[in-house]
Design an enzyme around this catalytic site. Structure first.
Site: not given
Ligand code: IMP
Ligand code: MG
Length: 175
Positions: A44, A99-100, A103, A131, A152, A159, A165
């Site tokens: 991502g 990182e993209d 979350d 977020k 989302f 993606d 993407r």
């Molecule tokens: P975390 O470990 O929960 O912070 O998750 C981060 C990962 O979740 C990112 O690298 C994304 O791959 C995925 N992710 C979280 N939210 C979204 C979204 O809204 N769209 C696409 N991918 C997301």
């Molecule tokens: Mg990711």
């Protein structure tokens, strides 16, 4: 191709690129006199990574990690598995993890721990999107493009089930 119910543009290509220029300038200032190891989280972060790297006016070397956290959908599995470690040692390096989106914060928290364990001189975190309302960890990023609500989003590397993407903008999807 996975279809979505609706797609609403959240940030234009111009807005995103403008913001990445600002982040690059900030990093250039804050890391003056240092070399940077830019470590991208595949897949991502790839688009943001390329744009950000070109806006940093310092010596930068590239590396990548790969993790699996999300299944093919919008819900986190809560389980992070490191599929690919950096190709080169990070000992003594000033690492910026790219990182993209953040979350829950689990992915970057675990990756930062790994790089610190491997002896990086410093580890900071850059994410195109954040977020904050979804966080379940105490993770705080150093460089954030935009804070967004709990929706989302796809595009600019992000993606939905591996598609979208390549959109040059960021859109909110209803799936
Ligand atoms: P975390 O470990 O929960 O912070 O998750 C981060 C990962 O979740 C990112 O690298 C994304 O791959 C995925 N992710 C979280 N939210 C979204 C979204 O809204 N769209 C696409 N991918 C997301
Ligand atoms: Mg990711």
């Amino acid at each position: 191709m996975v279809e979505v119910k609706s797609m609403k543009q959240l940030f234009t290509e111009e807005q995103i690129k403008q913001r990445i220029c600002e982040l690059g300038a900030q990093i250039t200032k804050e890391y003056a006199g240092k070399e940077i190891k830019l470590i991208g989280v595949l897949r991502g972060a790839s688009v943001f990574y390329a744009e950000l790297a070109m806006r940093i006016a310092l010596p930068v070397r590239f590396d990548f990690v790969s993790v699996s956290s999300y299944k093919d959908g919008t819900e986190s599995t809560g389980r992070i598995q490191i599929r690919k470690e950096p190709d080169e040692p990070v000992r003594g390096e000033h690492v910026i993890l790219v990182e993209d989106i953040i979350d829950t914060g689990r992915t970057l928290k675990q990756l930062r721990g790994l790089l610190e364990d491997r002896g990086a001189a410093s580890v900071s975190l850059a994410a195109l999107l954040d977020k904050p309302s979804r966080r379940v960890t105490d993770l705080h990023a150093d460089y954030v493009g935009f804070e967004i609500p709990d929706a989302f989003v796809v595009g600019f590397g992000l993606d939905y089930a591996q598609y979208y993407r390549n959109l040059p903008y960021i859109g909110i999807v209803e799936v």
